[in-house]
Design an enzyme around this catalytic site. Sequence first.
Site, PDB file in Angstrom:
ATOM      1  N   GLY A  78     -26.029  29.718  67.749  1.00  0.00           N
ATOM      2  CA  GLY A  78     -25.727  28.885  66.591  1.00  0.00           C
ATOM      3  C   GLY A  78     -25.913  27.402  66.837  1.00  0.00           C
ATOM      4  O   GLY A  78     -25.499  26.570  66.029  1.00  0.00           O
TER       5      GLY A  78
ATOM      6  N   HIS B 226     -19.167  40.208  71.632  1.00  0.00           N
ATOM      7  CA  HIS B 226     -19.851  38.984  71.199  1.00  0.00           C
ATOM      8  C   HIS B 226     -19.062  37.788  71.727  1.00  0.00           C
ATOM      9  O   HIS B 226     -17.831  37.819  71.782  1.00  0.00           O
ATOM     10  CB  HIS B 226     -19.947  38.943  69.663  1.00  0.00           C
TER      11      HIS B 226
ATOM     12  N   SER C 263     -30.122  31.549  68.811  1.00  0.00           N
ATOM     13  CA  SER C 263     -31.052  30.703  68.065  1.00  0.00           C
ATOM     14  C   SER C 263     -32.485  31.238  68.064  1.00  0.00           C
ATOM     15  O   SER C 263     -33.443  30.459  68.021  1.00  0.00           O
ATOM     16  CB  SER C 263     -30.998  29.251  68.560  1.00  0.00           C
TER      17      SER C 263
ATOM     18  N   GLU D 232     -26.916  36.891  75.521  1.00  0.00           N
ATOM     19  CA  GLU D 232     -26.736  35.792  74.576  1.00  0.00           C
ATOM     20  C   GLU D 232     -26.072  34.617  75.290  1.00  0.00           C
ATOM     21  O   GLU D 232     -24.838  34.569  75.400  1.00  0.00           O
ATOM     22  CB  GLU D 232     -25.840  36.241  73.414  1.00  0.00           C
TER      23      GLU D 232
HETATM   24  C1  PEP Z   1     -25.456  35.723  67.298  1.00  0.00           C
HETATM   25  O1  PEP Z   1     -24.537  35.479  66.538  1.00  0.00           O
HETATM   26  O2  PEP Z   1     -25.427  36.759  67.958  1.00  0.00           O
HETATM   27  C2  PEP Z   1     -26.562  34.769  67.393  1.00  0.00           C
HETATM   28  C3  PEP Z   1     -27.488  34.975  68.287  1.00  0.00           C
HETATM   29  O3  PEP Z   1     -26.546  33.707  66.508  1.00  0.00           O
HETATM   30  P1  PEP Z   1     -27.722  32.616  66.261  1.00  0.00           P
HETATM   31  O4  PEP Z   1     -28.997  33.397  66.170  1.00  0.00           O
HETATM   32  O5  PEP Z   1     -27.347  31.948  65.001  1.00  0.00           O
HETATM   33  O6  PEP Z   1     -27.713  31.724  67.449  1.00  0.00           O
END
Ligand code: PEP
Length: 247
Positions: free
Chosen positions: A171, A94, A209, A165
């Site tokens: 976030g 992550h 998000s 991601e």
């Molecule tokens: C995550 O923590 O993997 C993530 C995608 O967070 P968010 O959906 O809050 O952006």
Amino acid sequence: MKKKLIAGNWKMNGSLAANERLLRAILAELGQPACQVAVAVPSAYLAQCQALLAGSVIDLAAQDVSAQEGGAFTGEISAVMLKDFAVRYAIVGHSERRQYHGESDETVALKAQRALSSGITPIVCVGETLAEREAGRTDEVVKRQLAAVIHANGHCVSEIVVAYEPVWAIGTGKTASPEQAQQVHAVLRAQLKAASSSADRIKLLYGGSMNATNAASLLAQPDIDGGLIGGAALKAPDFLTIIATAA
Ligand code: PEP
């Protein structure tokens, strides 16, 4: 057809009381979803959540796993230990682990290997920063991150899940557009196809998000097989809406 996977990442949120409220609220409305569902909970709550999820369709996931097998590694949690709690998935790499804990591509690859050798499916996260995107380096960065995992895991790579991601979308409330996300997913799919004849069955999740409003357009993209969801996974109605969207 491959079922989609909706995985919540609770990050460092929750308490005994809050976890119970959240899981009971989700389970009360979930029924038989068309997609697979998992929640990645803080390791302190694995036993509690294992008990709450027993007999349900929601799989338990961990947010990390040690690159070490066992022994003198204070604070670490091994894949074998996670398996004791019926953990099905472990997030590895992550961006918060890469950023705040200095995890390299090689460490992430080793973590994926440890998970796989204990029968846990690693959810391998890749993604570029805003500076890397603006410098036109997105494809190069995600391909480098995934290549390390492919290299270390050989033919087992067909057993992983990949989550794209973009760091700038996590976030922040900024989401990659469906087209931006699909473009990177297509790059990752091609890379996986070159590495494995079973690449079509590898799930490619989008994370950053994703919420109850934007999930449908993201999940409609041909190479987006589900979502890794942070903030919206902490609100039962939002998480349930995303699950219902992932038919
Ligand atoms: C995550 O923590 O993997 C993530 C995608 O967070 P968010 O959906 O809050 O952006």
